[in-house]
Enzyme design. Structure first.
Site, PDB file in Angstrom:
ATOM      1  N   LYS A  24      25.658  75.812  84.249  1.00 53.95           N
ATOM      2  CA  LYS A  24      25.979  74.263  84.311  1.00 53.95           C
ATOM      3  C   LYS A  24      25.373  72.760  85.152  1.00 53.95           C
ATOM      4  O   LYS A  24      25.241  72.191  85.725  1.00 53.95           O
ATOM      5  CB  LYS A  24      26.724  73.550  83.288  1.00 53.95           C
TER       6      LYS A  24
ATOM      7  N   LYS B 152      17.457  78.889  71.183  1.00 56.73           N
ATOM      8  CA  LYS B 152      18.403  78.474  70.280  1.00 56.73           C
ATOM      9  C   LYS B 152      18.724  76.931  69.170  1.00 56.73           C
ATOM     10  O   LYS B 152      18.228  75.809  70.311  1.00 56.73           O
ATOM     11  CB  LYS B 152      19.246  78.678  71.183  1.00 56.73           C
TER      12      LYS B 152
ATOM     13  N   LYS C  39      20.675  69.966  69.288  1.00 54.59           N
ATOM     14  CA  LYS C  39      19.972  68.945  68.598  1.00 54.59           C
ATOM     15  C   LYS C  39      19.263  68.682  69.871  1.00 54.59           C
ATOM     16  O   LYS C  39      18.619  67.786  69.495  1.00 54.59           O
ATOM     17  CB  LYS C  39      21.107  68.378  68.362  1.00 54.59           C
TER      18      LYS C  39
END
Ligand code: SF4
Length: 330
Positions: free
Chosen positions: A112, A194, A197
């Site tokens: 990240k 995957k 949202k």
């Protein structure tokens, strides 16, 4: 009864990836364990998907989805992380024993932070908050997917380090064990990543039958089936995978056969899937409508869950305060 703890980020309305990957598992766990389930809204603020203007509604929508999917507040404790201040407090106290080098080595942190110019400290400290969530409730077991194994290992290490530094020979903080469940990685409608949202590739559990069909119709299938007469390979098709979760076994068999022999087209296959998916999701939609039809009901359930969680957390925090030498508040 052994204690289990699990958390989920408030990304809004549940999608079928959340349902099959986590929440259905929670529904099973609540009858086998003393279960504590937490909507981790504090964790969410370090994520790319966080938006202050929508945070409250997304938290509420997540709670509605979890309850409508079958998590029963009579059998499990469901609450919102920020409603129990001890999570943040314990996280700070665990900072005292958390090794910086290990935090920097966490795979999720590296992934990240690599995409960011300025790295917030919260991203680095995220696994300490996760450890606090678990250790606060003296959880014996934590259901984990592959991507969380490293974080759980850090929670275990923080418990060991804290016990060694302050436990005085006692095991105050329990080392949680992973609860290895059948991994269910649900791919998104694009068939490439995957279901999530943020990728915009979801089918939501409260989507209407029409919306489900609109989403399934253009969804990716086996690219080798260019014409209806081309035989396909169901194992590489996402739609076949969805069938395995939503269609009865005899239909799954028929899907595989019709695909391999080109006995039907992909649209026929998707139509059957859409009908079965709508049927499975119908009772969830009904329960969600009941919950939202009673204003304040969901908030009430979350308040009761937070009260139970606060009580339990307070037991752990009292011992921690004592052992760490804090002056008791009067
Ligand atoms: S027939 Fe069904 S399983 Fe086969 S490629 Fe088409 S959608 Fe996929």
């Amino acid at each position: 009864m052994a204690r289990v703890f699990s958390g989920i980020q408030p990304t809004g309305e549940l999608h079928i990836g959340n349902l099959l990957g986590a929440v259905q598992n929670w529904v099973r766990l609540q009858s086998e364990y003393d279960a504590t389930f937490c909507i981790v809204d504090l964790h969410a603020i370090t994520g790319a998907f966080y938006d202050a203007a929508q945070h409250r509604q997304r938290t509420l929508d997540m709670a509605i989805g979890i309850l409508a999917s079958g998590v029963d507040p009579e059998r499990a404790t469901l609450f919102v992380q920020s409603h129990v201040a001890a999570h943040s407090e314990l996280m700070w106290l665990l900072n005292a024993v958390a090794p910086l080098g290990e935090l920097e080595r966490m795979t999720q942190f590296k992934d990240k932070s690599a995409a960011l110019e300025s790295i917030p400290a919260g991203l680095l400290n995220y696994p300490i908050l996760m450890a606090a969530d678990i250790l606060l409730y003296r959880a014996d077991k934590v259901p984990v997917g592959d991507d969380q194994v490293q974080h759980l290992e850090l929670s275990r290490e923080l418990a060991r380090r804290w016990n060694a530094a302050y436990g005085g020979g006692a095991t105050v903080l329990l080392e949680p064990e992973p609860l290895l469940t059948k991994a269910r990685r649900i791919m998104g409608l694009d068939g490439e990543s995957k279901m999530s949202k943020s990728k915009g590739n979801t089918i939501n559990i409260l989507d209407s039958p029409e919306v489900i069909w609109e989403k399934l119709r253009p969804a990716k299938t086996d690219p080798a089936r260019k014409r209806r007469t081309d035989p396909g390979t169901p194992e590489i098709c996402n739609i076949y995978d969805y069938h395995k979760h939503f269609s009865p076994p005899e239909t799954v068999e028929m899907v595989a056969h019709n695909c391999r022999t080109a006995a039907w087209g992909c649209l026929d296959c998707k139509r059957v899937l859409a009908d079965n998916m709508v049927a499975v999701l119908a009772p969830i939609r009904e329960r969600a409508a009941e919950l939202t039809g009673t204003p304040g009901r969901v908030e009430e359930i979350l308040a009761a869950g937070a009260a139970t969680a606060r009580e339990r957390a307070a037991e752990t925090m009292t011992v921690i305060h004592e052992r760490m030498g804090f002056l008791p508040a009067r």
